[in-house]
Design a protein around this motif. Structure first.
Motif, PDB file in Angstrom:
ATOM      1  N   LYS A 175       0.832  -1.212   0.000  1.00 49.79           N
ATOM      2  CA  LYS A 175       0.000   0.000   0.000  1.00 49.79           C
ATOM      3  C   LYS A 175       0.867   1.264   0.000  1.00 49.79           C
ATOM      4  N   ILE A 176       1.851   1.316   0.903  1.00 44.29           N
ATOM      5  CA  ILE A 176       2.665   2.535   1.002  1.00 44.29           C
ATOM      6  C   ILE A 176       3.613   2.625  -0.195  1.00 44.29           C
ATOM      7  N   ASP A 195       9.591  -6.779  -5.106  1.00 47.36           N
ATOM      8  CA  ASP A 195       8.567  -7.344  -4.225  1.00 47.36           C
ATOM      9  C   ASP A 195       8.202  -8.712  -4.781  1.00 47.36           C
ATOM     10  N   ILE A 245       8.583  -2.525   3.458  1.00 53.04           N
ATOM     11  CA  ILE A 245       8.288  -3.944   3.713  1.00 53.04           C
ATOM     12  C   ILE A 245       8.101  -4.129   5.222  1.00 53.04           C
TER      13      ILE A 245
END
Ligand SMILES: NC(=O)c1ccc[n+]([C@@H]2O[C@H](COP(=O)([O-])OP(=O)(O)OC[C@H]3O[C@@H](n4cnc5c(N)ncnc54)[C@H](O)[C@@H]3O)[C@@H](O)[C@H]2O)c1
Ligand SMILES: O=C(O)CC[C@@H](O)C(=O)O
Length: 526
Positions: free
Chosen positions: A149-150, A169, A201
């Motif tokens: 999300k961030i 990721d 993360i």
């Protein structure tokens, strides 16, 4: 009235929600011992990142039903202990996303334009413009580690500022990366090609010290690294050495391996490091968002409703929850019934979800069946949070099967358990009005609602046997509310299900077993 302890400072908007259903005590800055001493009084605990909810605290938390973390990271909560104790842990997965992303971006621009040092020098009375020549981020490469999300928001804004975005990721699809305009690369490439690297993360066993001397050594000499995720993801000693030797352009840290940051060599570094005291989520908007989000979940759990963002039970969308809620009751009742029929030391449970329940969204019904199965042994200690773990620890072998083709009732659940009283199986379904029906016992078709007190007999289908059992119960003053016989063939084996008004008095069961033709008898309370 329930009692909630708020042990970090949270926005008033959250407190207001909690006071609708509970007495709220705000006590911040508690040591582990102080928290351990008072936690048994509380039904719920609301925290931010300051309170460490350790194993010791959870051990003492005999009445705690929920821990609400007003933020994302739950690394300050010993989640496995909470799960074992049946305590729901909830967070606010999105309430501070924008705040944290904007803090990382602010760090990037502060590094590129030397804003903290330039500000300090003006305040010291200087007018030094030469020392603070910056560099533009436009057309530079931003490496985003963690495209959740961030990280996604940072990537979007970075892209809008004209940056090329690389992302690492392993759990993100190519399609998602394409949507965000990011190029997925491995960590080594991200480190060697980026001008700015930003971490988004979680701190886990796998990510602890993920960024170490070797990774830092791969960075370009002018490149800068930002950590607004969690302390301990970057090895602080390695970062200190790298910065001290001027091997990279700089670093900005909002989070530290140990917080609050005590004595640290990082404080000794010059203008190539920016340090903030874990401010990522500290915006007025984020604090209102997370406080409301978590307070609402605490309120719901205290009212017996499910939490929407529980980290230790599967999250369910409101639509799925709406569909499953009546079936959770069915699964739990059947689990309880088959557990009592199978006797002690249940060694296996086969859960078959049938008809429209045979899809993956019905997984919580398996947990509900286990909860019902274990309720005889564990009473209120077992719940949706710890049922699976308790079953595993008891060595109960769980088999889950799904069969969409079985449509006797459009949705039904079949449970088979093996225990000290052998193998027993029950099926149940819901009628249109939501009433539970037990629809088979050990393969014999029946159609009975569950009752608080029930008696089941397995017997030969021969004349007179039902009358004998009926008069025996009459002799013991047991009132029969309803009775039904299920059989597959005439004069073969049969099952009789009796709902009775009171618990079966002691000594009746052995008498029933003496009736000729009765092969087994069970009393159950649901
Ligand atoms: N500084 C602050 O105040 C602040 C505020 C909010 C969140 N946070 C922290 O920011 C981090 C990210 O939060 P989020 O809301 O974006 O979480 P998220 O779950 O949405 O995203 C995390 C991403 O990390 C990825 N990931 C997991 N393990 C990985 C690994 N080994 N290598 C690479 N990627 C991996 C996941 O696939 C996921 O996409 C969390 O650690 C959170 O605690 C800090
Ligand atoms: O509570 C805070 O201020 C920090 C929250 C942040 O670290 C998070 O993980 O959500």
């Amino acid at each position: 009235m329930a009692k909630v302890l708020v042990s970090d400072s949270v926005d008033e908007a959250g407190i207001k929600i909690l006071t609708q259903v509970a007495q709220v005590d705000i006590k911040t800055g508690l040591s582990e011992d102080e928290l351990t001493a008072i936690i048994p009084e509380y039904d719920a605990l609301m925290i931010r990142s300051g309170t460490k909810v350790t194993e010791k605290v959870i051990q003492a938390a005999d009445n705690l039903k929920i821990i609400g973390r007003a933020g994302v990271g739950v690394d300050n909560v010993h989640v496995p202990s909470a799960t074992r104790k049946g305590i729901v842990v909830v967070n606010s997965p999105e309430g501070n996303t924008i705040a944290a992303a904007e803090h990382a971006l602010a760090m990037m621009l502060s590094l590129s334009r030397h804003i903290p040092d330039a500000n300090q020098s003006v305040k010291e009375g200087k007018w030094d413009r030469k020392s603070y020549i910056g560099s533009e981020v436009y057309k530079k490469t931003l490496g985003v580690v963690g495209l959740g999300k961030i990280g996604s928001h940072v990537a979007k804004v970075g892209k809008a500022m004209g940056m090329k975005i690389l992302a690492y990721d392993p759990f993100i699809s190519q399609e998602r990366a394409n949507q965000l305009g990011c190029t997925l690369v491995d960590l080594d490439i991200l480190f060697s090609e980026s001008d700015y690297i930003t971490l988004h993360i979680p701190k886990t066993k796998e990510t602890a010290n993920l960024i170490n001397a070797q990774s830092l050594a791969k960075m370009k000499p002018h490149a800068r690294i930002i950590n607004c995720a969690r302390g301990g993801i970057i090895d602080e000693d390695a970062l200190y050495e790298t910065l001290k030797e001027g091997k990279i352009g700089g670093a900005a840290l909002d989070v530290f391996a140990s917080e609050p940051l005590g004595e640290s060599k990082l404080r000794e570094l010059g203008n190539n490091i920016i340090l903030t005291p874990h401010l990522g989520a500290s915006t007025a908007e984020a604090q209102v968002n997370v406080a409301i989000d978590v307070a609402e979940q605490i309120r719901d759990v205290l009212l017996g409703l499910p939490a929407r963002s529980a980290v230790n039970i599967p999250g369910l969308s409101p639509d799925v929850m709406e569909k499953l809620r009546p079936y959770m009751r069915l699964a739990e009742t059947l689990g309880n019934l088959v557990g009592q029929l199978a006797g002690d030391r249940v060694e296996s449970l086969n859960v078959k979800l049938q008809g429209d329940l045979a899809d993956n969204s019905s997984q919580p019904l398996v947990t509900a069946s286990l909860k019902g199965l274990l309720s005889k042994a564990l009473r209120e200690r077992v719940n949706y949070v710890n049922a699976a773990i308790e079953a595993k620890e008891r060595g109960i072998h769980l088999v889950e099967t799904r069969d969409a083709t079985i449509k006797d009732y459009s949705n039904s659940i079949y449970l088979e358990a093996v225990g000290t009283k052998g193998t027993h199986a029950v099926t149940g379904a819901l009628l249109n009005d939501g009433e539970i029906r037990i629809t088979s016992i050990n393969g014999f078709p029946v159609n009975v609602p569950p009752n608080t007190y029930m008696l089941f007999t397995l017997h030969r289908d021969v004349p007179g046997i039902i009358g004998k059992i009926g008069s025996l119960l009459g002799n013991f003053n047991v009132n029969i509310a309803s009775m039904q016989v299920g059989r597959k063939i005439v004069r073969g084996d049969a099952v009789m299900v009796l709902s009775i008004d009171d618990p079966l008095p002691e000594g009746v069961l052995p008498e029933i077993l003496k009736v000729g033709g009765v092969t087994d008898a069970y009393t159950v309370s649901l």
